[in-house]
Write an enzyme that holds these catalytic residues in place. Structure first.
Site, PDB file in Angstrom:
ATOM      1  N   ILE A 152       0.847  -1.204   0.000  1.00  0.00           N
ATOM      2  CA  ILE A 152       0.000   0.000   0.000  1.00  0.00           C
ATOM      3  C   ILE A 152       0.880   1.251   0.000  1.00  0.00           C
ATOM      4  O   ILE A 152       0.641   2.202  -0.747  1.00  0.00           O
ATOM      5  CB  ILE A 152      -0.970  -0.011   1.199  1.00  0.00           C
ATOM      6  N   ARG A 232      -4.106   0.883  11.132  1.00  0.00           N
ATOM      7  CA  ARG A 232      -4.937   0.405  12.225  1.00  0.00           C
ATOM      8  C   ARG A 232      -4.898   1.468  13.306  1.00  0.00           C
ATOM      9  O   ARG A 232      -3.844   2.101  13.527  1.00  0.00           O
ATOM     10  CB  ARG A 232      -4.400  -0.909  12.811  1.00  0.00           C
ATOM     11  N   ASP A 256      -8.799   7.001   9.135  1.00  0.00           N
ATOM     12  CA  ASP A 256      -9.836   6.101   8.622  1.00  0.00           C
ATOM     13  C   ASP A 256     -10.082   4.968   9.614  1.00  0.00           C
ATOM     14  O   ASP A 256     -11.029   4.213   9.475  1.00  0.00           O
ATOM     15  CB  ASP A 256      -9.383   5.523   7.278  1.00  0.00           C
ATOM     16  N   GLU A 261     -12.853   1.271  17.761  1.00  0.00           N
ATOM     17  CA  GLU A 261     -13.568   1.707  16.563  1.00  0.00           C
ATOM     18  C   GLU A 261     -15.041   1.349  16.743  1.00  0.00           C
ATOM     19  O   GLU A 261     -15.343   0.151  16.815  1.00  0.00           O
ATOM     20  CB  GLU A 261     -12.972   0.972  15.363  1.00  0.00           C
ATOM     21  N   HIS A 280     -13.613   3.603   8.560  1.00  0.00           N
ATOM     22  CA  HIS A 280     -12.885   2.436   8.030  1.00  0.00           C
ATOM     23  C   HIS A 280     -13.317   2.128   6.582  1.00  0.00           C
ATOM     24  O   HIS A 280     -13.873   1.056   6.300  1.00  0.00           O
ATOM     25  CB  HIS A 280     -13.116   1.227   8.940  1.00  0.00           C
ATOM     26  N   GLY A 282     -11.165   2.389   3.836  1.00  0.00           N
ATOM     27  CA  GLY A 282      -9.989   2.259   2.957  1.00  0.00           C
ATOM     28  C   GLY A 282     -10.226   1.420   1.712  1.00  0.00           C
ATOM     29  O   GLY A 282      -9.868   1.817   0.608  1.00  0.00           O
ATOM     30  N   SER A 283     -10.818   0.245   1.868  1.00  0.00           N
ATOM     31  CA  SER A 283     -10.983  -0.650   0.712  1.00  0.00           C
ATOM     32  C   SER A 283     -12.397  -0.586   0.141  1.00  0.00           C
ATOM     33  O   SER A 283     -12.780  -1.426  -0.676  1.00  0.00           O
ATOM     34  CB  SER A 283     -10.665  -2.084   1.139  1.00  0.00           C
TER      35      SER A 283
HETATM   36  C1  DGY Z   1      -8.043  -4.762   5.841  1.00  0.00           C
HETATM   37  O1  DGY Z   1      -8.075  -5.344   4.776  1.00  0.00           O
HETATM   38  O2  DGY Z   1      -7.262  -5.054   6.739  1.00  0.00           O
HETATM   39  C2  DGY Z   1      -9.032  -3.662   6.022  1.00  0.00           C
HETATM   40  O3  DGY Z   1      -8.714  -2.844   7.077  1.00  0.00           O
HETATM   41  C3  DGY Z   1     -10.413  -4.241   6.200  1.00  0.00           C
HETATM   42  O4  DGY Z   1     -10.369  -5.104   7.271  1.00  0.00           O
END
Ligand code: DGY
Length: 314
Positions: A152, A232, A256, A261, A280, A282-283
């Site tokens: 990433i 995280r 994020d 959380e 959360h 991100g994806s």
């Molecule tokens: C991950 O892929 O770790 C994302 O944070 C979703 O859990």
């Protein structure tokens, strides 16, 4: 015969379709999953970061596989799974692009006051164009510090090149390939913190990275710096971050992920305009979440039939 599978929460329709006629699914969050059902379970699908301990695994003596939706598996006791011979699958690589996009989105939102601006533009206080308000921070041509130059982190660096940014990175050790490919320069963590206009965190949560950004690190950053965390929540000490934002040790933070959380409703970060917080995401694009769902199901079905998982951490 259908395989018995437990999942922590209700699953989206796409995953249910992929599992259709292959598994008998029991959802833990609905309650009422008896000890007998645990005992019959052969598969565990973790969708929303449930904490999975060794003791939890022991309730499922027939468990053949844990398949996690997501790349991060810090919520699963991996040594315990290994000890019990239970493979754990995850979904690496397929979410790197979406997470890097979101990293940049949050960086830009924080730098250019987009959330506060949106609130202001909807309010009666916005009566005319006023060049004096909501002056943000330039992004192009500035210095980006990437802590964690993994998959990433590299994608974040590629996007930063398009913004003509000077790229610093910190890993456990220098990565000459990343330097050649991305024009990034290795820096110690402290140097990176001191020199960067934006710091993005792209590390997994481990004993080593827990609270890696605390008072000490925040005090080393520029007063104009913006911290971006899509890794995280546990990587950042949130009380120290609130103190840093309150006392203007840094300019802003874009998060994020948080720990816990969500944050408790009375956490000071939730009342600060210079903290941008997302749930959360991100994806969270359709394509990426579909690919993650498919891999989660493929790992699950492979484990249920005793085959090697496509992508396994244990
Ligand atoms: C991950 O892929 O770790 C994302 O944070 C979703 O859990």
């Amino acid at each position: 015969m259908l395989h018995w599978v437990l999942a922590d929460v209700d699953l989206p329709d796409e995953i249910l379709e992929m599992l259709n006629n292959r598994c008998e699914l029991h959802i833990l969050a609905r309650g009422g999953v008896s000890d007998e059902k645990f005992a019959r379970a052969q598969g565990l699908l973790t969708y929303g970061h449930p904490i999975i301990t060794g003791a939890f695994m022991d309730r499922m003596p027939n468990l053949k596989v844990i398949s996690n939706f997501g790349v991060g598996v810090d919520h699963i006791d991996l040594p315990a799974a290994k000890q019990r011979g239970i493979p754990v699958g995850n979904t690496p690589n397929m979410l790197d692009g979406a997470t890097a996009d979101m990293t940049f989105a949050m960086l830009m939102v924080a730098a250019r006051n987009i959330v506060i601006g949106d609130r202001f533009a909807r309010s009666a206080a916005f009566t005319h164009y006023d060049p004096r308000i909501l002056i943000g921070y330039e992004v192009h041509g500035t210095t980006l510090g990437i802590i964690g130059m993994g998959n990433i982190g590299r994608q974040v660096a590629r996007r930063a090149s398009g913004f003509d940014m000077n790229i610093l990175y910190h890993n456990r050790k220098p990565d000459p390939k990343a330097e050649a490919e991305l024009g990034a320069t290795y820096a110690s963590r402290n140097d990176l913190l001191a020199q960067s206009d934006f710091v993005t965190l792209n590390v997994p949560l481990t004993d080593e990275t827990r609270n890696m950004i605390g008072r000490d690190q925040l005090k080393r950053m520029k007063k104009t710096a913006i911290l971006v965390n899509l890794a995280r929540g546990g990587v950042v000490d949130h009380d120290a971050l609130a103190e840093a934002l309150e006392n203007k040790w840094i300019a802003a933070a874009a998060l994020d992920v948080t720990e816990p959380e969500p944050l408790p409703r009375d956490h000071p970060l939730l009342a600060m305009d210079n903290a941008i917080i997302a749930p959360h995401l991100g994806s969270a694009t359709r394509q990426t979440r579909l690919a993650m769902g498919q891999r989660t199901v493929d790992n699950l079905l492979a484990g249920l039939s005793g085959k090697p998982l496509i992508t396994a951490v244990v």
